[in-house]
Design an enzyme around this catalytic site. Structure first.
Site, short mmCIF file in Angstrom:
data_model
loop_
_atom_site.label_atom_id
_atom_site.label_comp_id
_atom_site.label_asym_id
_atom_site.label_seq_id
_atom_site.Cartn_x
_atom_site.Cartn_y
_atom_site.Cartn_z
CD GLU A 261 30.54 -3.74 1.81
OE1 GLU A 261 29.55 -4.34 2.27
OE2 GLU A 261 30.47 -3.00 0.80
NE ARG B 84 41.07 8.51 -4.53
CZ ARG B 84 39.96 8.79 -5.19
NH1 ARG B 84 38.97 7.92 -5.24
NH2 ARG B 84 39.81 9.95 -5.80
NE ARG C 87 36.75 11.23 -3.17
CZ ARG C 87 36.27 10.23 -3.91
NH1 ARG C 87 36.59 8.98 -3.63
NH2 ARG C 87 35.46 10.47 -4.91
CG PHE D 66 30.91 1.28 2.67
CD1 PHE D 66 29.85 1.75 3.44
CD2 PHE D 66 31.17 1.91 1.47
CE1 PHE D 66 29.07 2.82 3.02
CE2 PHE D 66 30.40 2.99 1.05
CZ PHE D 66 29.36 3.45 1.81
#
Lengths: 314, 305
Positions: A61, A13, A170, A86
């Protein structure tokens, strides 16, 4: 015990947001759209520099992806960034219709995918995304394996006139690509030559495939390692060459094996049938941190080597 | 009748009256209000006549919701929108999105009336390889700003393009039409929150309030009322009007952006199947295909409307 444990690990990230800020400085059309995911997308630096170009729709979303498509209609280059679980599950119809069917130049950035959220459990894991997204026509699906590949994929998506999904890790990963590496969409990367068996890996677990190849070498098995940063479209030539030149293929992914594994199998079974094994997630995960979960599902140097040994009979 | 049987097309090209349909064009510059309304009334009559023949020929369509929205579409494309075939590549053109994409035949016919589509191409509606898909696709028709069909998509997209216009400091406006049944989709309310919070005065949401959805009255499934109050609570400047009144529609569209700085929401009270006596306000006409006799009867009623 693995080589990975001794290497410096990176949160991809950081590379993603550094690159987006650079792109934003060069091109005012670059905007970010988030679902209260500034922190989890590490977009703080982008928000500080371009507050008006960070559109936070809150926890919504479907709206987020639709707004992204509208921004593309309005001449912007939107990077729609949210936790992959999501983004993909909640907004799947918007990804299908507003991004892919509409052929909009927009980038969907799935953050913290796979089992990166570890102990938070399967509600927050994104193990289905590769299987779901490779089923959608027109959508390029990119899964970078290290920071440099993340940087280059983000830069490429900013100038590619079409919809792209990028899965940004991540979980800490080491650098796996060689110095001077150049990302080419739809192309596999041969990270290690080998003649007995081929390991085809994507994203966060490419390093584990490399560790497995090392382990296999110690047992006298020569394993080719292909990194597959693009799941759709696939590098058919590289896969069929591996099927022709080695005894079989092991796919390796931090996702359900219907993602990369299914994609490779569909190709191999039609054109160059060879034995295959699928290393990946095989069900909803039990409670545990991500490294432990990867080992639990056999997505480890030993697990991958074991699958390869079944093919070569070693 | 099951949905599956209902959606098997029976093509009836041979028995459809093939009257000429030509580009009608915008309300002339300098027209008086009365002249403008007369132009729009005549255009809406012609669009309805072509629409019903298209649906009969294709053996598929959503004629009820097409007839409820045609006056809105005609007023926008032939009068209110800063948008024409010569402006397609202009970033500052007004945007229009038909979120209720199932009314595609009404959109295509209106686009032909406005000169965006060759009127001769309307006869290809839903035929193999036609650009005139059963739901509008932006990749197939240059004037279509958003591909729609699944409900609850157009309004979030409209919010995005309105945000882009605001970022650019452009005077362009974005208009989006939703069905009223469509407002049951949660994504619309997500988008309305965003529109209100961003103060998107350049956005106009038109709800085609015909009170009927595919299989029932909206009030009998998951009622929307009090709809105007809900829209106000989400930060909209709300206007209620007769969605078949061209004068009221053009006045409301001319008021966008609202002086209050809020997005505009127009609750356009309409009748599904308007103005055909045997279709009007009748849930059976959501996607029923008219018989040859019903087409003749409807065309006769249109002439007298």
């Amino acid at each position: 015990m693995t080589a990975t444990a001794e290497k410096k690990l990176h949160d991809c990230r950081d590379a993603w947001v550094e690159t987006l800020v650079e792109l934003g400085q060069a091109d005012p059309r670059i905007v970010a759209v988030v679902n209260d995911s500034v922190g989890s997308s590490k977009l703080g630096p982008f928000q500080s520099e371009f507050p008006e170009r960070l559109i936070n729709v809150g926890i919504a979303e479907q709206d987020m992806v639709g707004v992204g498509a509208g921004l593309a209609n309005g001449g912007k280059i939107p990077f729609v960034s949210a936790a992959s679980c999501f983004l993909t599950a909640r907004a799947m119809e918007q990804i299908k219709v507003d991004a892919a069917y509409s052929e909009h130049h927009m980038v969907l950035v799935g953050q913290s995918p796979g089992m990166a959220y570890g102990e938070l459990g399967p509600t927050h894991h994104s193990i289905e995304d590769l299987a779901w997204l490779r089923a959608i026509p027109n959508l390029t699906v990119v899964v970078p394996s290290d920071p440099e590949e993340t940087r280059q994929a983000v830069r490429w998506a900013a100038q590619h006139d079409g919809p792209v999904f990028i899965r940004v890790s991540r979980m800490g990963v080491p650098d796996v690509n060689p110095a001077g590496y150049e990302f080419a969409p739809g192309k596999a990367v041969t990270l290690r030559e080998g003649s007995d068996v081929t390991l085809i890996a994507t994203g966060t677990v490419v390093s584990r495939a490399l560790d497995a190849a090392e382990l296999l070498a110690s047992r006298g098995v020569s394993a080719r390692v292909l990194s597959m940063p693009t799941i759709s479209p696939l590098d058919k030539d590289a896969i069929l060459a591996a099927a022709a030149e080695t005894k079989g293929i092991v796919t390796v992914e931090e996702a359900l094996t219907s993602g990369l594994g299914g994609a490779v199998a569909e190709l191999v079974v039609q054109h160059q049938p060879v034995p295959m094994r699928f290393v990946g997630v095989t069900g909803f995960a039990p409670t545990g941190e991500v490294g432990w979960l990867l080992d639990h599902f056999g997505i480890s140097a030993t697990g991958i080597a074991e699958a390869a040994s079944e093919i070569v009979g070693a | 009748m099951t949905v599956e049987e209902d959606l098997v097309p029976e093509v009836h090209v041979e028995d459809v009256p093939q009257e000429a349909f030509t580009v009608i064009g915008r309300v002339p510059e300098g027209a008086t209000r009365e002249e403008a309304i007369a132009h729009l009334r005549a255009a809406a009559r012609a669009v309805r006549g072509r629409d019903i023949r298209m649906v009969r020929a294709a053996g598929l369509g959503h004629i009820g919701g097409e007839f409820s929205v045609i006056d809105i579409l005609v007023t926008l494309y032939l009068d209110s929108l800063h948008m024409g075939p010569e402006l397609l590549g202009d970033p500052d053109r007004d945007r229009f999105i038909l979120s209720k994409g199932h009314a595609a035949a009404a959109l295509y016919t209106t686009l032909a009336a406005a000169g965006f589509i060759d009127p001769d191409d309307l006869s290809t509606f839903m035929q193999p390889m036609s650009q005139l898909n059963g739901h509008p696709a932006r990749t197939k028709i240059a004037a279509v700003e958003a591909s729609t069909g699944p409900l609850g998509h157009g309004l979030p997209i409209a919010v995005g393009t309105a945000i882009a216009g605001k970022l650019d400091g452009s005077a362009r406006r974005t208009f989006v039409v939703t069905g009223d049944g469509e407002m049951q989709e949660g994504s619309n309310w997500e988008a309305l929150m965003t529109a209100g919070n961003h103060g998107l005065a350049n956005l106009c949401v038109i709800v085609d309030r015909n009170r009927l959805q595919q299989g029932a009255r909206v009030a009998d499934t998951n009622d929307l009322e009090p709809l105007p109050d809900k829209l106000r609570a989400f930060g909209m400047e709300v206007i209620e009007l007769d969605g078949h009144d061209h004068g009221a529609l053009r006045d409301a569209f001319a008021n966008v952006p609202a002086a209050s700085g809020k997005p505009t929401a127009i609750v356009a009270h309409t009748m599904k199947g308007h103005p055909i006596s045997f279709m009007s306000d009748n849930v059976a006409w959501h996607h029923k295909v008219p018989s040859a006799e019903q087409v003749e009867a409807a065309l006769t009623e249109l002439e007298q409307s």
